[in-house]
Design an enzyme around this catalytic site. Structure first.
Site, PDB file in Angstrom:
ATOM      1  CD  GLU A 219      -3.536  -0.717   0.382  1.00  0.00           C
ATOM      2  OE1 GLU A 219      -3.592  -0.040  -0.191  1.00  0.00           O
ATOM      3  OE2 GLU A 219      -3.590  -1.498  -0.040  1.00  0.00           O
ATOM      4  CB  CYS A 220       0.861   4.261  -2.385  1.00  0.00           C
ATOM      5  SG  CYS A 220      -1.380   5.084  -1.532  1.00  0.00           S
ATOM      6  N   GLY A 221      -0.052   4.008   1.417  1.00  0.00           N
ATOM      7  CA  GLY A 221       0.258   5.093   2.475  1.00  0.00           C
ATOM      8  C   GLY A 221      -1.146   5.224   3.027  1.00  0.00           C
TER       9      GLY A 221
END
Length: 307
Positions: A261-263
């Protein structure tokens, strides 16, 4: 939603209470666990279009967050269709996080969608205090995604997202996440509530990549040209690769890393802990530097006395 908090037991028992305190940065919609479970069971059998139709009637301060991936584009097109059904109803604005490291093809797609959907108000948020890659790297150094991936996620994505939610008083967001994307998303619900109370709706949770792709082709929806070159999930250019036959559609993101996940869809507490530890380290370094300076001063004074 005004500044008045509605916190009576009858509201909470109904599973739908709303309000904002003087310290809250965004209006709140509170769903009990029982109500959330009921809604997810009911919505799971609806089409994405019907879920979106219900969302427009249900949630105030509703926005779409999008990086203009295939799912986000389908959602954008469906919202446009719903707006045509009820033109007098408020439209759903979109939020785009410009990390400054998107592919040029992605930025070109943004401009195409502005032409295709002129009634959509797009809010663009960049890392705080910078507008270009050179400004970003002057502040944070080169290849921050490599030297400190957590800090990169915070400054390029998480902080801008939280700033957008606060600026726009966002209470609920539409995302493009789907179960077929694998990893943590396999158990995705239609509606989720994060640690801060933000409601996240995933209207295409049940759809596969093929269903999304078919919709885009049938409706002639603008899409990222990188899809024609083997990409399926497109993020920043430095962490996105084409996928091979048989691989999950997000296999090209952060390839070779445990990261999925990117954050912005990770727990907020992860970044709160990271920032706390970074602040502690900074204070320790400042204290050590001050003590070292004080020691040097003392040595110099002793030297003067001896002379």
């Amino acid at each position: 939603m005004g500044g008045r908090r509605e916190s009576t037991s009858s509201n909470l028992e109904s599973g739908y209470a709303s309000g904002a305190s003087s310290t809250d940065s965004q209006p709140r919609i509170v769903l009990t666990k029982e109500h959330l479970k009921f809604l997810n069971n009911a919505l799971n059998s609806l089409s994405p279009l019907d879920i979106l139709r219900w969302c427009k009637l249900t949630f105030p301060n509703l926005y779409q967050t999008t990086a203009f991936g295939v799912s986000g584009l389908v959602t954008l097109d469906m919202l446009s269709e719903l707006q045509a059904e009820t033109p007098s109803a408020p439209s759903i604005d979109a939020i785009f996080l410009d990390t400054l490291y998107h592919f040029q093809e992605t930025l070109d797609l943004v401009e195409k969608t502005k032409v295709r959907y002129p009634n959509v108000n797009l809010h663009v948020y960049k890392p705080e205090g910078v507008h270009t890659v050179s400004e970003f790297e002057a502040r944070h150094g080169k290849e921050l995604w490599r030297t400190n991936a957590t800090l990169y996620d915070w400054v390029a994505k998480v902080e801008p997202a939280q700033r957008a939610y606060a600026d726009l008083s966002v209470a609920a967001v539409l995302t493009g996440r789907r179960r077929s994307q694998g990893a943590k998303r396999e158990s995705l619900e239609i509606i989720e509530v994060d640690e801060a109370g933000l409601i996240k709706i995933n209207p295409l949770a049940n759809w596969t990549f093929n269903q999304v792709d078919q919709y885009i082709k049938e409706r002639n929806v603008p899409y990222n040209e990188l899809l024609d070159r083997g990409y399926k999930s497109v993020g920043d250019w430095h962490s996105t690769e084409p996928v091979k036959e048989g691989e999950d559609e997000r296999a090209g993101r952060w390839k070779g890393q445990a990261k999925t996940e990117c954050g912005i869809h990770n727990k907020r507490s992860k970044y709160a802990q990271f920032l706390h530890e970074a602040e502690q380290k900074k204070q320790q370094e400042e204290l050590a530097a001050a003590l070292q300076k004080a020691g040097l001063v003392e040595q110099n004074m002793e030297a003067v006395v001896v002379q």
